[in-house]
Design an enzyme around this catalytic site. Structure first.
Site, short mmCIF file in Angstrom:
data_model
loop_
_atom_site.label_atom_id
_atom_site.label_comp_id
_atom_site.label_asym_id
_atom_site.label_seq_id
_atom_site.Cartn_x
_atom_site.Cartn_y
_atom_site.Cartn_z
N HIS A 17 0.84 -1.20 0.00
CA HIS A 17 0.00 0.00 0.00
C HIS A 17 0.87 1.25 0.00
O HIS A 17 2.10 1.17 -0.05
CB HIS A 17 -1.00 -0.02 1.17
CG HIS A 17 -0.37 -0.12 2.53
ND1 HIS A 17 0.51 0.81 3.03
CD2 HIS A 17 -0.50 -1.06 3.50
CE1 HIS A 17 0.88 0.47 4.25
NE2 HIS A 17 0.30 -0.68 4.56
N HIS A 20 3.91 1.58 2.45
CA HIS A 20 5.12 0.86 2.03
C HIS A 20 5.82 1.63 0.90
O HIS A 20 7.05 1.74 0.87
CB HIS A 20 4.78 -0.54 1.49
CG HIS A 20 3.98 -1.39 2.43
ND1 HIS A 20 2.79 -1.98 2.07
CD2 HIS A 20 4.21 -1.76 3.72
CE1 HIS A 20 2.33 -2.68 3.10
NE2 HIS A 20 3.17 -2.56 4.10
N CYS A 125 1.41 -9.65 20.05
CA CYS A 125 0.58 -9.15 18.94
C CYS A 125 1.07 -9.84 17.69
O CYS A 125 2.22 -9.64 17.26
CB CYS A 125 0.68 -7.63 18.77
SG CYS A 125 -0.14 -7.09 17.24
N CYS A 128 2.11 -7.39 14.83
CA CYS A 128 3.45 -6.79 14.97
C CYS A 128 4.50 -7.89 15.05
O CYS A 128 5.68 -7.60 14.94
CB CYS A 128 3.59 -6.02 16.28
SG CYS A 128 2.63 -4.55 16.44
N CYS A 138 -2.85 -4.08 21.62
CA CYS A 138 -1.68 -3.61 20.86
C CYS A 138 -1.84 -2.12 20.57
O CYS A 138 -2.87 -1.72 19.99
CB CYS A 138 -1.54 -4.39 19.56
SG CYS A 138 -0.36 -3.60 18.46
N HIS A 141 -2.01 -1.72 16.50
CA HIS A 141 -3.13 -2.30 15.75
C HIS A 141 -4.46 -2.25 16.50
O HIS A 141 -5.49 -2.63 15.96
CB HIS A 141 -2.79 -3.74 15.35
CG HIS A 141 -1.62 -3.80 14.42
ND1 HIS A 141 -0.35 -4.07 14.86
CD2 HIS A 141 -1.53 -3.57 13.10
CE1 HIS A 141 0.48 -4.02 13.83
NE2 HIS A 141 -0.20 -3.72 12.75
N LYS A 294 -3.62 5.29 10.75
CA LYS A 294 -2.45 4.78 10.02
C LYS A 294 -2.91 3.89 8.85
O LYS A 294 -3.76 3.02 9.04
CB LYS A 294 -1.58 3.95 10.97
CG LYS A 294 -0.36 3.39 10.29
CD LYS A 294 0.37 2.35 11.13
CE LYS A 294 1.57 1.86 10.36
NZ LYS A 294 1.90 0.48 10.57
N LYS A 297 -2.71 -2.64 6.54
CA LYS A 297 -3.55 -3.69 5.95
C LYS A 297 -4.51 -4.29 6.97
O LYS A 297 -5.51 -4.88 6.61
CB LYS A 297 -2.72 -4.78 5.27
CG LYS A 297 -1.63 -5.39 6.09
CD LYS A 297 -0.79 -6.32 5.22
CE LYS A 297 0.48 -6.72 5.92
NZ LYS A 297 1.55 -5.69 5.83
N1 MSP Z 1 8.52 -7.03 8.18
C1 MSP Z 1 8.66 -5.96 9.07
C2 MSP Z 1 9.93 -5.19 8.82
C3 MSP Z 1 11.20 -6.00 8.93
S1 MSP Z 1 12.61 -5.06 8.55
C4 MSP Z 1 13.87 -6.02 8.99
C5 MSP Z 1 7.48 -5.01 8.91
N2 MSP Z 1 6.86 -5.05 7.73
S2 MSP Z 1 5.59 -4.15 7.29
O1 MSP Z 1 5.08 -4.72 6.06
O2 MSP Z 1 4.68 -4.02 8.37
O3 MSP Z 1 6.19 -2.78 6.84
C6 MSP Z 1 6.72 -1.92 7.73
C7 MSP Z 1 7.20 -0.64 7.09
O4 MSP Z 1 6.35 -0.19 6.03
C8 MSP Z 1 7.15 0.47 8.10
O5 MSP Z 1 8.21 0.46 9.01
C9 MSP Z 1 7.19 1.66 7.20
O6 MSP Z 1 8.48 1.85 6.71
C10 MSP Z 1 6.27 1.22 6.07
N3 MSP Z 1 4.89 1.58 6.37
C11 MSP Z 1 3.85 0.74 6.55
N4 MSP Z 1 2.74 1.47 6.78
C12 MSP Z 1 3.06 2.77 6.76
C13 MSP Z 1 2.32 3.95 6.87
N5 MSP Z 1 1.03 3.96 7.06
N6 MSP Z 1 3.00 5.11 6.77
C14 MSP Z 1 4.35 5.17 6.54
N7 MSP Z 1 5.07 4.07 6.44
C15 MSP Z 1 4.45 2.87 6.56
O7 MSP Z 1 7.21 -4.27 9.83
#
Ligand code: MSP
Length: 500
Positions: A17, A20, A125, A128, A138, A141, A294, A297
């Site tokens: 999304h 990311h 969680c 997370c 959490c 979430h 935030k 997903k």
């Molecule tokens: N898999 C772990 C990360 C492991 S790194 C060794 C994880 N993945 S995640 O799919 O949840 O993605 C996390 C990252 O996506 C966040 O830290 C951030 O960089 C980005 N984001 C996810 N949602 C976001 C927002 N709503 N806003 C900004 N960044 C976001 O955690």
């Protein structure tokens, strides 16, 4: 100089999304900046494919977990390609190489005497993939935490508390922005670190712990190790390999604030235990929200698919929006309306319009051939100095992790050229004598702007360079170099106005 830049590896549990995309675009922007400075840059991204959450999501979808993660992973890789991001390597935690690297780290933790057997009892969680010691919900979430009790392997995190405090105090740039470093410092000052459960027995979807077939590595240990895997090749899991030595020390991890603890506390401790140097910096972005929530997903109403925005504003439009509208580290509420307004004012009406008026006159009056015919007036030299100063500001902004300040300087410099061009009015008959000089000065300003443009709006800036007959490859040091003659090419508007 070498720069190793990493994005988080994203959970292969759902579709990518806008959140990311934001972190990944940000990292790509830095890559382009350092590359223009003539440095070597390596940018890696990837997917985090193990763990209970993914196992459960695949089961709920009725798809074998290996097929499930392969599909999700492809979606992330495809999106980075569609967004035009220049990723050097896309690492998957289900690869054989990565498994070997994660285990090589594990063995080092064992050799350091930092791993012991215990029992874990506490709240977890699954979203997370994190244990919590306080509350029953959490905080990220807003879901009920699950009670979990199982035998586990523990990492002696508590041993590193003082070392972490000392290191972060002595390296004020280790975590950027500073407010996040302060947050980590207060946490370390006010809480005694507990040892970390680094294996899970309740899922088998992971990398088995050596000598214990009933447990897999905790997904976060597995995931963090991927930053090292992405520096290694298939035939070696040697953590001291030349490629690691060459790149690792100048590593910048780009992450969201939700995963700060893992990167600023667990990861340094694990690296020390494994006898490896720490990365240079952790660059922490805030959250993109939708109506204050935030984008996540786990909250489908918040999801914005970046692919739906591309036909509207293009890759450059989306990138510039992120860089202009978001102050690094702060949360921003995403608004489609604001996105459209921003690209129209910064790209269509500003740089795009200036270029169109300039190119029309250059082609009409000089067949596109612009030559420096006379002495410059003070206002001409002043204008070129303004553009140069803006480029310096962009450069400073990247050194201090303030890309929004850099993006603003770039757009303001485009406005300054536009205003000057309007004042010079080279289309008027009475300004005919000055026309060749005015158009030549404009061409020089545009050539200079195209270099920072390659950072903020790479496609548009690349096209601008082609239309000015400039080589595709550019360097920061080119800014300010004057070209006696330029040949302007015709073409459609660089960035047509968006109607939304
Ligand atoms: N898999 C772990 C990360 C492991 S790194 C060794 C994880 N993945 S995640 O799919 O949840 O993605 C996390 C990252 O996506 C966040 O830290 C951030 O960089 C980005 N984001 C996810 N949602 C976001 C927002 N709503 N806003 C900004 N960044 C976001 O955690």
């Amino acid at each position: 100089m070498k720069h190793y830049l990493t994005t988080p590896i994203y959970y292969a549990s759902g579709a990518p999304h806008l959140g990311h995309a934001y972190t990944t675009i940000l990292a790509d922007t830095y890559k382009r900046f350092w590359a223009l400075c003539g440095d070597e840059v390596r940018l890696v991204s990837g997917t985090d494919e193990h763990g209970q959450k993914i196992e459960r999501t695949a089961a709920a979808a009725g798809v074998p977990v290996t097929d499930f993660v392969a599909d999700r992973s492809k979606e992330f890789a495809r999106l980075w390609h569609e967004l035009g991001l220049d990723i050097d390597r896309f690492e998957r935690t289900t690869s054989k190489l990565h498994r070997g690297v994660a285990l090589a780290i594990w063995r080092r933790l064992v050799s350091a005497g930092d791993i012991y057997r215990g029992n874990y009892e506490g709240l977890y969680c699954v979203e997370c993939e994190q244990y919590f010691t306080e509350g029953d919900t959490c905080p990220v979430h807003r879901r009920a935490l699950e009670f979990s009790a199982e035998p586990a392997w523990f990492f002696r995190l508590s041993r590193y508390q003082q070392a972490l405090l000392d290191y972060i105090e002595r390296h004020p740039d280790f975590i950027s922005p500073r407010v996040r470093a302060n947050e980590v410092l207060s946490f370390l000052r006010e809480n005694a670190l507990r040892d970390l459960a680094v294996s899970r027995a309740s899922t088998s979807w992971g990398i088995p712990v050596p000598g214990d077939s009933s447990s897999v590595l905790y997904v976060w240990i597995d995931a963090l190790a991927s930053y090292l895997s992405a520096l290694l090749e298939e035939d070696t899991t040697d953590l001291d390999a030349p490629s690691v030595q060459a790149w690792w020390q100048n590593t910048r991890h780009f992450i969201g604030k939700d995963i700060l603890t893992f990167h600023a506390i667990y990861w340094p401790a694990l690296l020390w235990s494994a006898g490896l140097p720490l990365p240079r910096q952790i660059v922490v972005n805030g959250w993109l929200t939708v109506e204050g929530k935030k984008i996540s997903k786990s909250d489908p109403a918040t999801i914005v698919d970046p692919r739906t925005l591309l036909p509207l504003v293009g890759r450059d439009g989306l990138r510039l929006y992120f860089l202009r509208a978001v102050t690094l580290g702060q949360d921003v509420d995403f608004s489609r309306q604001r996105l459209i307004e921003l690209v129209n004012s910064d790209l269509a009406n500003n740089l795009g319009n200036l270029h169109a008026r300039f190119a029309t006159l250059a082609i009409r009056h000089f067949g596109g051939r612009l030559h420096c015919t006379g002495p410059l007036e003070t206002s001409d030299s002043e204008l070129l100095a303004v553009v140069q100063a803006a480029a310096n500001e962009v450069s400073d902004a990247f050194q201090t992790n303030a890309p929004a300040t850099g993006a603003r300087a770039f757009v303001l410099a485009c406005s300054a050229v536009n205003t000057w061009f309007q004042q010079q009015a080279p289309w008027q008959q009475e300004n005919q004598a000055r026309r060749p000089v005015v158009l030549w000065v404009t061409s020089q300003a545009l050539a200079d702007l195209s270099v920072p443009g390659l950072v903020f709006v790479p496609e548009l800036a690349g096209e601008l360079r082609r239309r000015l007959g400039l080589p595709e490859a550019a360097l920061w040091v080119d800014i300010g170099k004057r070209r006696e003659t330029l040949l302007v090419h015709d073409g459609p508007p660089l960035y047509p106005r968006v109607r939304g």
